[in-house]
Design an enzyme around this catalytic site. Sequence first.
Site, mmCIF file in Angstrom:
data_model
loop_
_atom_site.group_PDB
_atom_site.id
_atom_site.type_symbol
_atom_site.label_atom_id
_atom_site.label_comp_id
_atom_site.label_asym_id
_atom_site.label_seq_id
_atom_site.Cartn_x
_atom_site.Cartn_y
_atom_site.Cartn_z
ATOM 1 N N ASN A 190 29.801 51.051 35.885
ATOM 2 C CA ASN A 190 29.924 50.617 34.806
ATOM 3 C C ASN A 190 29.758 51.115 33.319
ATOM 4 O OD1 ASN A 190 29.682 47.806 36.300
ATOM 5 N ND2 ASN A 190 27.164 48.390 36.380
ATOM 6 N N LYS A 196 35.762 56.694 43.760
ATOM 7 C CA LYS A 196 34.885 55.744 43.479
ATOM 8 C C LYS A 196 34.727 55.393 45.037
ATOM 9 C CE LYS A 196 35.589 50.344 42.297
ATOM 10 N NZ LYS A 196 35.848 49.350 42.351
ATOM 11 N N GLU A 204 25.246 47.955 45.161
ATOM 12 C CA GLU A 204 25.032 48.162 43.650
ATOM 13 C C GLU A 204 23.570 47.635 43.288
ATOM 14 O OE1 GLU A 204 27.302 47.289 40.311
ATOM 15 O OE2 GLU A 204 26.551 47.397 38.995
ATOM 16 N N ARG A 226 33.653 30.471 55.242
ATOM 17 C CA ARG A 226 32.281 31.813 55.553
ATOM 18 C C ARG A 226 33.089 33.189 55.527
ATOM 19 N NH1 ARG A 226 29.340 27.959 58.944
ATOM 20 N NH2 ARG A 226 28.362 26.549 57.669
ATOM 21 N N HIS A 279 41.414 44.347 29.527
ATOM 22 C CA HIS A 279 40.152 45.197 30.415
ATOM 23 C C HIS A 279 40.301 46.645 30.347
ATOM 24 C CE1 HIS A 279 36.992 45.605 33.176
ATOM 25 N NE2 HIS A 279 37.484 46.189 33.244
ATOM 26 N N HIS A 305 31.418 49.903 30.474
ATOM 27 C CA HIS A 305 31.400 48.449 30.873
ATOM 28 C C HIS A 305 30.587 47.331 30.012
ATOM 29 C CE1 HIS A 305 35.017 49.799 33.372
ATOM 30 N NE2 HIS A 305 35.159 49.152 34.210
ATOM 31 N N LYS A 349 34.145 44.023 44.720
ATOM 32 C CA LYS A 349 33.457 43.545 44.242
ATOM 33 C C LYS A 349 35.051 42.125 43.733
ATOM 34 C CE LYS A 349 30.677 45.588 41.343
ATOM 35 N NZ LYS A 349 30.284 46.477 40.169
ATOM 36 N N HIS A 408 33.108 45.345 28.448
ATOM 37 C CA HIS A 408 32.467 43.608 28.257
ATOM 38 C C HIS A 408 32.656 43.282 27.423
ATOM 39 C CE1 HIS A 408 31.576 43.886 33.412
ATOM 40 N NE2 HIS A 408 33.515 44.052 32.597
ATOM 41 N N GLU A 442 40.095 53.629 33.518
ATOM 42 C CA GLU A 442 39.248 53.462 34.651
ATOM 43 C C GLU A 442 39.165 54.686 35.129
ATOM 44 O OE1 GLU A 442 37.222 51.143 35.189
ATOM 45 O OE2 GLU A 442 38.037 49.566 34.290
ATOM 46 N N ARG A 455 26.001 53.493 42.552
ATOM 47 C CA ARG A 455 26.904 52.217 41.576
ATOM 48 C C ARG A 455 27.494 52.349 40.986
ATOM 49 N NH1 ARG A 455 31.008 48.117 45.485
ATOM 50 N NH2 ARG A 455 32.348 48.148 44.390
HETATM 51 N N1 LIG Z 1 36.240 43.723 40.910
HETATM 52 C C1 LIG Z 1 36.445 45.432 40.540
HETATM 53 O O1 LIG Z 1 35.843 46.036 41.089
HETATM 54 C C2 LIG Z 1 37.198 44.997 39.569
HETATM 55 C C3 LIG Z 1 36.730 46.617 38.880
HETATM 56 C C4 LIG Z 1 37.647 46.483 37.826
HETATM 57 C C5 LIG Z 1 38.628 45.400 36.826
HETATM 58 N N2 LIG Z 1 38.246 44.068 37.396
HETATM 59 C C6 LIG Z 1 38.912 42.970 37.209
HETATM 60 O O2 LIG Z 1 41.009 43.666 37.495
HETATM 61 C C7 LIG Z 1 40.861 42.595 36.499
HETATM 62 C C8 LIG Z 1 42.274 43.382 34.990
HETATM 63 O O3 LIG Z 1 43.584 44.001 36.420
HETATM 64 P P1 LIG Z 1 44.488 44.289 36.201
HETATM 65 O O4 LIG Z 1 44.424 44.947 34.813
HETATM 66 O O5 LIG Z 1 45.537 45.358 37.215
HETATM 67 O O6 LIG Z 1 44.906 42.963 35.478
HETATM 68 P P2 LIG Z 1 46.076 41.604 36.267
HETATM 69 O O7 LIG Z 1 45.822 41.659 37.139
HETATM 70 O O8 LIG Z 1 46.295 41.020 34.175
HETATM 71 O O9 LIG Z 1 47.467 42.161 35.929
HETATM 72 C C9 LIG Z 1 48.154 43.231 35.093
HETATM 73 C C10 LIG Z 1 49.723 42.599 34.106
HETATM 74 O O10 LIG Z 1 50.436 42.991 35.074
HETATM 75 C C11 LIG Z 1 51.158 41.559 35.787
HETATM 76 N N3 LIG Z 1 51.840 42.883 36.660
HETATM 77 C C12 LIG Z 1 50.669 43.290 38.167
HETATM 78 N N4 LIG Z 1 51.181 44.030 38.479
HETATM 79 C C13 LIG Z 1 52.402 44.564 38.443
HETATM 80 C C14 LIG Z 1 53.919 44.488 38.474
HETATM 81 N N5 LIG Z 1 54.040 45.948 39.443
HETATM 82 N N6 LIG Z 1 54.964 45.414 37.524
HETATM 83 C C15 LIG Z 1 55.338 44.022 36.986
HETATM 84 N N7 LIG Z 1 54.140 43.752 36.498
HETATM 85 C C16 LIG Z 1 52.670 43.519 36.798
HETATM 86 C C17 LIG Z 1 50.523 40.607 36.070
HETATM 87 O O11 LIG Z 1 51.268 40.305 35.736
HETATM 88 C C18 LIG Z 1 49.569 40.797 34.838
HETATM 89 O O12 LIG Z 1 50.743 39.868 33.437
HETATM 90 C C19 LIG Z 1 40.183 41.658 35.370
HETATM 91 O O13 LIG Z 1 40.019 40.923 35.947
HETATM 92 C C20 LIG Z 1 38.748 42.635 35.868
HETATM 93 O O14 LIG Z 1 37.560 42.166 35.506
HETATM 94 C C21 LIG Z 1 37.845 44.400 38.937
#
Ligand SMILES: NC(=O)c1ccc[n+]([C@@H]2O[C@H](COP(=O)([O-])OP(=O)(O)OC[C@H]3O[C@@H](n4cnc5c(N)ncnc54)[C@H](O)[C@@H]3O)[C@@H](O)[C@H]2O)c1
Length: 360
Positions: A243, A225, A235, A119, A263, A246, A141, A250, A183, A239
């Site tokens: 988006n 942010k 949100e 929980r 992304h 997005h 999030k 998306h 972003e 907040r």
């Molecule tokens: N929770 C939120 O508020 C929020 C906001 C924006 C995006 N997201 C989510 O985040 C995700 C995208 O995140 P991302 O762009 O970090 O992608 P990711 O986590 O897939 O990482 C991108 C790539 O980089 C590699 N990697 C990570 N750190 C590294 C490093 N230091 N050196 C070498 N390789 C490395 C990873 O293994 C992967 O292959 C999506 O799923 C998106 O929906 C969430």
Amino acid sequence: MKYIDLSFDSEPFTYKILIGKDLFNKKVFADSLKGNSVFIVSNETVAPLYLNQLKLALSDYSIFTYLLPDGEQYKSLDSWQELLNAMISVRLRRNDTIIALGGGVVGDMAGFAAACLNRGMSIIQVPTTLLSQVDSSVGGKTAVNHPLGKNLIGAFHQPSLVVTDIKTLGTLPEREFLAGISEIIKAAIISDSAFFEWLDENALHILEHDESALVTMIETSCRIKADIVAEDAKEKGIRAWLNLGHTFGHAIETCAGYGKLLHGEAVAIGICLAAKFSFGNSSLSKTDSERIVRLVQKFGLPTTIPEYLNADELTNAMRLDKKNTSESITLVLPEKVGKVMIDKSVSLSEINEFLTQAMD
Ligand SMILES: NC(=O)c1ccc[n+]([C@@H]2O[C@H](COP(=O)([O-])OP(=O)(O)OC[C@H]3O[C@@H](n4cnc5c(N)ncnc54)[C@H](O)[C@@H]3O)[C@@H](O)[C@H]2O)c1
């Protein structure tokens, strides 16, 4: 080291976002760890690079680790269930801490596990991509994807600490680094025109990974942010500004198929579409619309919809987005650089017409 204190108007707790170099050390983590065990979630790409350093900093605790397969396609309920199985099998207790070491995928999966297991457990985010450092690690999030849409299953669950070590960016593929910039551009368009100009003037330093430019950029972006999230954690209002880009993004990401466009790349296209839509249908000036597209371009990010997608499919994907009703689409639109507004009543036919024209 820089830090930001995130305290909420409506929630009874605060947490720190630390930004700097060489942060994988005992002192940084000590105050945020309560139980005897930590459970580090990472993936098969990031673990070989940074897991040992992190384990060394946590050597006073029992450490469990779990490595996810790498990729957005594994941000699924199935992979998440396996992660939970691993956590339950080592009998993780409520006062133990989960640590997410990786990009947004690892952060979202581990964060959602922390929201649900026992929980609710404490989670420390250690983001290693630029996108996760400026966006996904901050604000609480968490989610996994569903075949019908991104991030459809999730929860709000704030971390107890965010540790952003800019040295991790040294191993990040350049395409991933650039995707994170979208972003940051988004944050500037939402509420800080001076930061938008700073990004424009400092693009070269940023692209050369100048350390001081990176810290300034990450700190400013996180602060924007954090200020928004502090006012509206769940949100219910402003907040939603975050988006920007997005709703289009998306839909583009979903229609292209997870993993084809990053992304951040889909968001970059989404930001440009929001700017063009606002110029044509709302209040953004031509000059500001062009400035936005030019800045996105300056960082080598895509600005137009890939040819292999089509307007009808995209419109349908936007209709299915969890923030929209079946009749109308909610869009965040720039009014000018540094200010956005929310339009909840854009009709599906308007969107379809706009997308059809944008793809001509
Ligand atoms: N929770 C939120 O508020 C929020 C906001 C924006 C995006 N997201 C989510 O985040 C995700 C995208 O995140 P991302 O762009 O970090 O992608 P990711 O986590 O897939 O990482 C991108 C790539 O980089 C590699 N990697 C990570 N750190 C590294 C490093 N230091 N050196 C070498 N390789 C490395 C990873 O293994 C992967 O292959 C999506 O799923 C998106 O929906 C969430």
